[in-house]
Design an enzyme around this catalytic site. Structure first.
Site, PDB file in Angstrom:
ATOM      1  CG  ASP A  16     121.570  71.059  93.849  1.00 36.91           C
ATOM      2  OD1 ASP A  16     122.416  71.685  93.192  1.00 36.91           O
ATOM      3  OD2 ASP A  16     121.503  71.051  95.216  1.00 36.91           O
ATOM      4  CG  ASP A 111     123.906  74.850  91.956  1.00 36.58           C
ATOM      5  OD1 ASP A 111     123.236  75.563  92.427  1.00 36.58           O
ATOM      6  OD2 ASP A 111     124.650  74.138  92.734  1.00 36.58           O
ATOM      7  CD  GLU A 112     118.762  74.077  94.547  1.00 32.86           C
ATOM      8  OE1 GLU A 112     117.812  73.873  95.267  1.00 32.86           O
ATOM      9  OE2 GLU A 112     119.685  75.088  94.985  1.00 32.86           O
TER      10      GLU A 112
END
Ligand SMILES: [Mg+2]
Length: 375
Positions: A16, A111-112
């Site tokens: 993350d 983002d993960e």
């Protein structure tokens, strides 16, 4: 042998990016560093905070808060509108880096992502080492900071990366799971929102340990099926697979937007050669060969063009890829170049791929000891 995991145990990694949108803004504008930064909607127009950097968080600002409230908490914070195209470009870059370490990648947001690592076993690379290499590469290649958690299950891996932020790396061994979970607030669990948290508090449950100690049938009586799931999460029971969100790539490409537009062929050629080398390196790392080269151009006026040409033979060697890309450049692009008509972005791609190692095929877990790609 991975000292942190007993042999054969599943190793799931959760990655993350830290304060992603705000981090990108700081990256692109160094003047923002050391200042509270809030990315989101307009404070004057009922906008909402998307991301706040850590300095802004110190003032109590967090995601989903109204931007007006955020400005009230910290009037001197810098408020910026999100630039999603830029975030997407960097996200794509990060995901490609992750592909070098994961058997299967499941991207859950911009983002993960979760990744399945090869199970612990003799000769396998320790999870800490993989995490460190991956973090280093993300930082070196993109300038971004990514937090990493590794555990036997998805929910545990996510808790580990959340817990270790900022700039975190935490490997939770099976023997540590109980001790790790017990003190966490129930709200840390994926399935517990503010509403469930309040209802659990009414039952006197505020920590994951207290939740884990409940009788699952009582929880089911209160929360239905979800109660059983919460109990399982609290006990680290989660066998959800990491699901590939993509098949093998249809192409491998690299592109770059240039700070100064390119109006001369020599500069364009140098960049095309560089991009071709990077594409070749990526293809070689994936043990993939391709048969068609694509050259992509975005002009300063944002118009685009793409041109393709087959290679004489399938390859992942830099020279023939560059040769074809440069031929396309001089034949198709150079005649259009002029000071008033310059290049903003160049891209080189390799397609019609043959994935010989099958490293990216979902389920190809058995044949992957060549994972030790050094970062
Ligand atoms: Mg994030």
């Amino acid at each position: 042998m991975d000292g942190s995991h007993p042999q054969g145990i599943r190793r799931v990694m959760h990655c993350d990016l830290d304060c992603f949108f705000a981090a990108v803004e700081e990256l692109d504008d160094p003047a923002l560093r050391g200042r509270p930064v809030v990315v989101g909607g307009d404070p004057d127009r009922r906008g909402v905070v998307s991301t706040a950097n850590y300095l802004a968080r110190r003032f109590g600002i967090h995601s989903a808060m109204s931007a007006a409230r955020a400005r009230h908490l910290c009037p001197r914070a810098v408020f910026l509108h999100p630039r999603f195209e830029r975030y997407k470009t960097l996200s794509r870059h990060v995901m490609l880096i992750l592909d070098d370490y994961f058997l299967v990648r499941e991207q859950v947001s911009v983002d993960e992502a979760y990744g399945e690592l090869p199970p612990a076993g003799p000769g396998c690379r320790p999870a800490e080492e993989i995490g460190q290499a991956l973090k280093r590469r993300v930082r070196e290649e993109t300038g971004l900071v990514i937090s990493v958690g590794v555990a036997r299950a998805k929910s545990l891996a996510k808790l580990a990366s959340d817990y270790s932020k900022p700039d975190g790396l935490l490997v939770v061994k099976p023997s540590m799971e109980r001790a790790f979970l017990r003190p966490l607030p129930v709200g840390a669990l994926g399935g517990v929102g503010p509403h469930t948290r309040a209802r659990l508090a009414d039952l006197g449950i505020t920590t994951v340990g207290e939740l884990a100690a409940m009788c699952p049938r009582d929880l089911q009586a209160h929360f239905g099926k979800h109660g059983r799931w919460l109990w399982q999460l609290a006990n680290g029971e989660d066998d959800r697979p990491v699901l590939a969100d993509h098949g093998p790539p249809k192409s491998i490409s690299k592109e770059e937007t240039y700070e100064r537009d390119i109006a001369d062929v020599e500069r364009a050629s140098a960049h095309v050669r560089d991009l071709a080398e990077r594409v070749a390196a990526r293809a070689a790392a994936k043990d993939a060969t391709g048969r068609v080269v694509t050259l992509k151009v975005k002009w300063a006026d944002f118009r685009r063009m793409t041109r393709q040409q087959p290679l004489r033979a399938a390859t992942h060697a830099a020279h023939p890829i560059a040769e074809v890309a440069l031929a396309l450049l001089s034949r198709e692009v150079a005649p259009l170049l002029a000071p008033g008509h310059a290049i903003r972005l160049l891209g080189v791609g390799l397609s019609h791929l043959d994935m010989r190692a099958g490293a990216l095929r979902p389920g190809a877990i058995t044949q992957l000891p060549l994972f030790a790609l050094e970062a």
